[in-house]
Design an enzyme around this catalytic site. Structure first.
Site: not given
Ligand code: EPZ
Length: 424
Positions: A123, A309
């Site tokens: 990330r 998600d």
């Protein structure tokens, strides 16, 4: 350590209410640094990540007061020299990076630890840095900290597309920095996620001038100061989506109050394609699924595409679908920690690069499993609800980061779940 014990095989039925969106509330809380007056937020969920952001803002001199019923009042002192976001907090929650833009914009200095590693893969923060540099901030990475300074930021033009699309928190960070910059900022390839839109609406209420909200091109006219405002955080589309998928996986009939159709349309479309009935009724979405689900190919994409998600949860539902499904992850190519644990419950999934091939099996069977990250945990809960027998999901703290009152809400839908404390 807390664990969730789920006795599966029951159809979920009834109505449940979505809480306020964690991923909207977190950057909005950071926006309090920008304002001369208090920010009153309603519908803030009571979650571990929200408490962590509260602690981080406290370290930065912001007073954070939680009132009853999900209201939070945040007030930032105009001249605080407390500009350091420490590793001890940042390593536990990536959204802490959202204080970087506001600190630079309002206080001209920031020392923000690089956020902690995460089980869903790499990330980086290069897009955050690129955008803030385009506004004139001087930024270096030293000893694990992003160290930044600037006089007043100035408007600039930037392109925020990365190898996997735009960045949600990157867009939030740069948007928050640009609203107080001198002149016009153009953010091209901005993230369009509903949570970014909600942040932009709060900033507008505070006095910011933003055009193109919800589109990939945001144009911001900087202003000299921002005031306070009152705002109700949007309902959590990922939590709502999790309940809808759980309804489908258990062949249930579930109505989610507060689920916003437009925010969830990619999921609605997918659930219809697997054979569920999905309808919109006065601010709610109802799903009913009477038969075994059909297989389908799902690819995650930036909004309005299918959300990363919800990838793990959808995969859990597809483990018992009729046929072979391919789930491709285009946002976080390594986000497949749930695959091995679902396998412990009898799922037949083969991972190939950034995709997983799911061979639907008639039923799963309960087993001890371990949560690895927030959405992987939600996937295990869904699998457990659909499985025969009892599943114990350990490392529950992951779920507590993102799902408010989960057991209570599931019980209301007829699930048999309880939280226990286990050793280890
Ligand atoms: C946000 O994370 C969410 N978190 C995540 O939710 C969500 O999965 C993600 O957006 C994608 O929708 C919050 O809002 C707090 P990104 P963020 O920057 O902003 C790459 C959950 O479960 N990238 O949009 O950190 C990155 O590696 C969480 O609630 C760069 O290349 O995600 C990824 O492949 C997990 N350079 C893609 O972009 C950068 O500088 C999207 O990441 C930044 C990101």
């Amino acid at each position: 350590m807390d664990a969730l014990v789920v006795t599966g095989g029951r159809r979920l039925t009834g109505e449940v209410k979505a809480s306020g969106a964690k991923n909207a509330a977190l950057p909005i809380m950071a926006a309090s640094i920008l304002a001369d007056e208090p920010l009153v937020l309603k519908g803030v969920p009571d979650l571990a990540d929200i408490r962590t952001m509260g602690r981080l803002l406290g370290k930065l001199g912001v007073s954070v007061e939680r009132k009853r019923g999900g209201t939070m009042v945040l007030a930032s002192p105009s001249r605080s020299k407390r500009n350091r976001a420490p590793y001890e907090i940042m390593r536990t929650m990536r959204a802490g990076i959202c204080v970087l833009g506001p600190l630079l914009a309002r206080r001209g200095k920031a020392e923000v630890s690089l956020p902690g590693g995460c089980a869903i893969g790499d990330r980086p923060v290069d897009l955050h840095l690129k955008g803030l540099r385009a506004l004139g901030a001087r930024l270096e990475v030293e000893h694990g900290y992003i160290v930044g300074s600037c006089r007043r930021l100035r408007g600039g033009e930037m392109y925020l597309g990365g190898p996997f699309g735009s960045s949600v928190t990157g867009t939030a960070n740069i948007l928050m920095a640009s609203v107080l910059a001198d002149g016009t900022t153009v953010i091209d390839c901005a993230a369009c996620e509903p949570e970014v839109q909600d942040l932009a609406r709060v900033l507008e209420k505070m006095g910011a001038r933003i055009a193109g909200i919800g589109s990939p091109r945001l144009v911001v006219e900087g202003v000299d100061r921002l005031g306070g405002c009152e705002h109700t955080v949007i309902p959590d589309r990922i939590e709502a989506g999790t309940f809808l998928v759980a309804g489908a996986a258990t062949h249930g009939d579930v109505t989610v109050d507060g689920a916003r159709w437009d925010d969830l349309f990619a999921l609605v479309n997918t659930l219809r394609e697997v054979g569920a009935d999905v309808e919109r009724q006065d601010g709610t979405i109802r799903i009913s699924a009477r038969h075994r689900l059909r297989s389908i190919d799902v690819t995650t994409l930036p909004f309005p595409g299918f959300p990363t998600d919800l990838q793990a949860q959808m995969m859990a539902a597809l483990t018992t679908a009729d046929g072979i499904s391919v789930v491709t992850e285009k946002i976080f190519p390594d986000r497949f920690m749930h695959v091995a644990e679902l396998g412990r419950m009898g799922a037949r999934i083969r991972k190939q690069a950034n995709a997983a091939v799911v061979h639907g099996t008639e039923h799963l069977s309960g087993a001890p499993v371990m949560a690895s990250d927030l959405r992987a945990s939600a996937a295990l809960v869904i699998a457990a609800l659909a499985a025969r027998g009892t599943t114990t999901i350990s490392r529950l703290y992951h779920l507590d980061r993102g799902y408010e009152h989960l057991e209570k809400k599931l019980r209301r839908l007829g699930a048999k779940v309880r939280r226990v404390n286990i050793k280890g």
